[in-house]
Write a protein that holds these residues in place. Structure first.
Motif, PDB file in Angstrom:
ATOM      1  N   VAL A 141      -5.184   8.024  -9.795  1.00 38.22           N
ATOM      2  CA  VAL A 141      -4.561   7.121 -10.615  1.00 38.22           C
ATOM      3  C   VAL A 141      -3.341   6.262  -9.974  1.00 38.22           C
ATOM      4  N   VAL A 142      -3.317   6.155  -8.817  1.00 37.68           N
ATOM      5  CA  VAL A 142      -2.240   5.482  -8.152  1.00 37.68           C
ATOM      6  C   VAL A 142      -1.842   4.007  -8.453  1.00 37.68           C
ATOM      7  N   SER A 143      -0.331   3.810  -8.754  1.00 41.70           N
ATOM      8  CA  SER A 143      -0.305   2.546  -9.201  1.00 41.70           C
ATOM      9  C   SER A 143       1.253   2.320  -8.407  1.00 41.70           C
ATOM     10  N   GLN A 147       0.747  -1.186  -0.047  1.00 36.20           N
ATOM     11  CA  GLN A 147       0.144   0.273  -0.021  1.00 36.20           C
ATOM     12  C   GLN A 147       0.870   1.163  -0.070  1.00 36.20           C
ATOM     13  N   ALA A 148       0.466   2.195  -0.495  1.00 33.35           N
ATOM     14  CA  ALA A 148       1.131   3.692  -0.678  1.00 33.35           C
ATOM     15  C   ALA A 148       0.139   4.687   0.086  1.00 33.35           C
ATOM     16  N   MET A 161       4.083  17.179  -0.790  1.00 33.20           N
ATOM     17  CA  MET A 161       3.852  15.637  -1.032  1.00 33.20           C
ATOM     18  C   MET A 161       4.476  14.819  -0.272  1.00 33.20           C
ATOM     19  N   ARG A 162       3.818  13.897   0.307  1.00 37.02           N
ATOM     20  CA  ARG A 162       4.651  12.734   1.201  1.00 37.02           C
ATOM     21  C   ARG A 162       4.021  11.673   0.899  1.00 37.02           C
ATOM     22  N   LEU A 163       5.062  10.557   0.733  1.00 36.22           N
ATOM     23  CA  LEU A 163       4.821   9.459   0.026  1.00 36.22           C
ATOM     24  C   LEU A 163       5.609   8.283   1.015  1.00 36.22           C
ATOM     25  N   TYR A 164       5.036   7.212   1.530  1.00 35.64           N
ATOM     26  CA  TYR A 164       5.709   6.084   1.702  1.00 35.64           C
ATOM     27  C   TYR A 164       5.102   4.756   1.580  1.00 35.64           C
ATOM     28  N   LEU A 165       5.675   3.707   1.430  1.00 36.83           N
ATOM     29  CA  LEU A 165       4.978   2.316   1.081  1.00 36.83           C
ATOM     30  C   LEU A 165       4.916   1.791   2.506  1.00 36.83           C
ATOM     31  N   LYS A 166       3.896   0.986   2.577  1.00 34.10           N
ATOM     32  CA  LYS A 166       3.793  -0.114   3.837  1.00 34.10           C
ATOM     33  C   LYS A 166       2.988  -1.413   3.388  1.00 34.10           C
TER      34      LYS A 166
END
Length: 553
Positions: free
Chosen positions: A489-491, A477-478, A519-524
């Protein structure tokens, strides 16, 4: 704003409480191991770190005195090319007659905009003697300098550089202090790049709040090094209208990097609105996320490509640098951080194809606090630039507590000049950031008639474990947040040949605002964080430019 040419005043000799007679040059008087034919003063005075701190504290109780000197015309009129042709004679280097010394010190000539006399001292067994200027210490061939104008004048020096064994030549330089409180070092790639500074004051203040001040190192003391070790200790006195400072640099010139333990004592003369601790100054013209921002034949042009932060709560943040159209100022709450730095993460020659400046070999600079700094923020300033000779990136730590006159501030930290920082997260790291035309609708093929709604597309690639070994069908998940607008349109997908993962999304504006968007983003995976945090700031184009014919940079 070319920060390397902005110098403030230097301290005159009388400020040290010494009589002019004590500084008359007496060439040939030297202690063993101090140098061949170097001009050392006959009279020695006691010196210690404690004395330097007391002296700086006492200076702060008096008004600042601007003692910039007028240089002889032959030096003041030098251009950069001719100035660079003045070289210090290696045979006169400090410690050049000590066969057991693995480091030597050479000095920069005053001239051009380097018009402040910086005083240098050799320290042996707690006794300091000044190293005096004399023309015989330099080679002037190709500089056009009329040396007859220099006779009988003790002009001081502009700064110094450190070289290491075995040949001690200019090609072996590993550290350089030159201009105000600026200094630089190299790593195993033998390439100078970004700069550090002793202190930053009121950087990027609004025009109605005052201008930036550039404190200067006005005196340096060099302790004789231990035998057969490429290490040295240098002390420095800093002075400016707003503050004084006492510095100790323990410099370790390792084979693959340079490490500096810095002990800083700051004594403000007056309140300081914006104090910058461990400031770093770099250049970012264009990179992967701004490939169309400038017209260059080199694919990437930068000394650093990101600000990396390891916060007090353990979070790792990667902030790609940006060449904005207007000044951008950001402060990131960091407490007493575990570390931060301006990083040149990309060292692949193929990504630069540059055989002139070799940006692929530029070092990173990492700051590791070694004392409790208290609460504060890491500040990033990004300025617009059209050329690669102008430093447009500044980063530093700013204390939360207001700085008042009479304060006694202490900060200890370690600086690492190395290809990449000595510390990294046990998480996947940001590799590259890309941006381009966004917007999509069912059946739309890029290159055909575009969607009716304008959007900006961002792609962020992550490398390393734990992501690298995960199967392409792993459910990930992002977590994405933006300060303005919306994301669609998140991929998420694996870049198989690279063992990396890419997150891609489109950003749509919610208004005509051109205020910067954070903007902030991390994956989990479930509750497990897999990556460091990607943090980015982007400025939307004007509303009239939000179309496909005038796609912004």
């Amino acid at each position: 704003m070319d920060r390397r040419t902005l110098l403030k005043a230097s301290l005159a000799l009388s400020a040290l409480g010494m009589t002019p007679a004590a500084f008359s040059a007496r060439a040939g008087s030297k202690a063993p191991g101090e140098g061949v034919d170097i001009a050392l003063d006959d009279q020695a005075q006691s010196f210690s770190h404690d004395w330097l701190k007391r002296h700086a504290r006492e200076m702060a109780r008096s008004a600042y005195q601007d003692r910039t000197e007028k240089l002889p015309e032959t030096l003041a009129s030098l251009d950069p090319h001719h100035y660079s042709n003045i070289s210090y004679d290696q045979n006169h280097a400090l410690w050049s007659d000590d066969a057991d010394a693995d480091v030597q010190v050479q000095f920069f000539h005053v001239g051009m905009h380097f018009n402040q006399p910086v005083r240098m001292y050799s320290v042996n067994d707690g006794q300091a003697r000044e190293i005096h200027f004399k023309p015989d210490l330099f080679n002037y061939q190709g500089s056009g300098v009329d040396t007859s104008q220099l006779k009988g004048q003790d002009l001081g020096f502009a700064g110094f550089r450190v070289s290491r064994s075995p040949n001690f030549s200019a090609l072996a330089n590993v550290v350089a202090f030159l201009g105000a409180s600026y200094f630089r070092a190299i790593d195993k790639n033998d390439q100078f790049g970004l700069s550090a500074r002793g202190l930053a004051i009121d950087t990027a203040m609004p025009p109605d709040k005052g201008s930036e001040e550039f404190p200067a190192f006005t005196h340096f003391w060099f302790e004789h090094p231990d035998p057969n070790r490429a290490q040295l200790t240098v002390y420095a006195l800093l002075d400016s209208p707003s503050t004084t400072g006492a510095y100790r640099f323990d410099i370790d010139c390792q084979s693959d990097r340079v490490v500096m333990a810095v002990d800083t004592h700051v004594y403000p003369r007056k309140p300081i609105k914006r104090l910058g601790i461990s400031p770093m100054t770099s250049m970012f013209l264009t990179g992967s996320s701004q490939q169309s921002s400038r017209d260059t034949v080199v694919e990437q042009v930068h000394d650093s490509d990101r600000l990396s932060m390891w916060l007090d709560d353990g979070e790792w943040i990667s902030r790609p640098l940006y060449n904005p159209k207007h000044l951008q100022y950001n402060a990131f709450k960091a407490g007493s951080p575990q570390g931060f730095g301006l990083v040149q993460d990309d060292h692949e020659f193929e990504h630069y194809r540059d055989t002139v400046n070799w940006y692929s070999n530029r070092p990173s600079l990492w700051c590791e606090p070694t004392s409790d700094w208290g609460e504060g923020s890491i500040v990033l300033v990004e300025l617009p630039t059209m050329g690669e000779t102008v430093d447009n990136i500044v980063a530093f730590w700013q204390p939360e507590k207001p700085v008042k006159a009479g304060d006694d501030l202490h900060y200890a930290y370690r600086l690492y000049w190395s290809p990449r920082p000595p510390f990294k997260p046990s998480l996947s790291q940001v590799d590259k950031t890309f941006s381009g035309i966004g917007g999509s609708r069912p059946g739309w093929i890029p290159g055909e008639h575009p969607p009716e709604t304008w959007a900006k597309r961002f792609a962020v690639d992550f490398r390393g474990e734990p992501l690298a070994s995960m199967a392409p069908d792993t459910q990930i998940q992002a977590e994405i947040s933006v300060s303005e607008g919306r994301t669609e349109v998140v991929s998420i997908g694996k870049l198989g040949p690279l063992d990396q993962w890419r997150v891609q999304f489109d950003w749509y504006p919610a208004s005509d605002s051109t205020e910067p968007v954070t903007m902030r983003l991390y994956l989990k995976q479930g509750e497990q964080t897999l990556t460091e945090t990607w943090l980015y700031q982007w400025v939307p184009p004007q509303p009239e430019d939000r179309n496909w014919e005038r796609h912004d940079r």
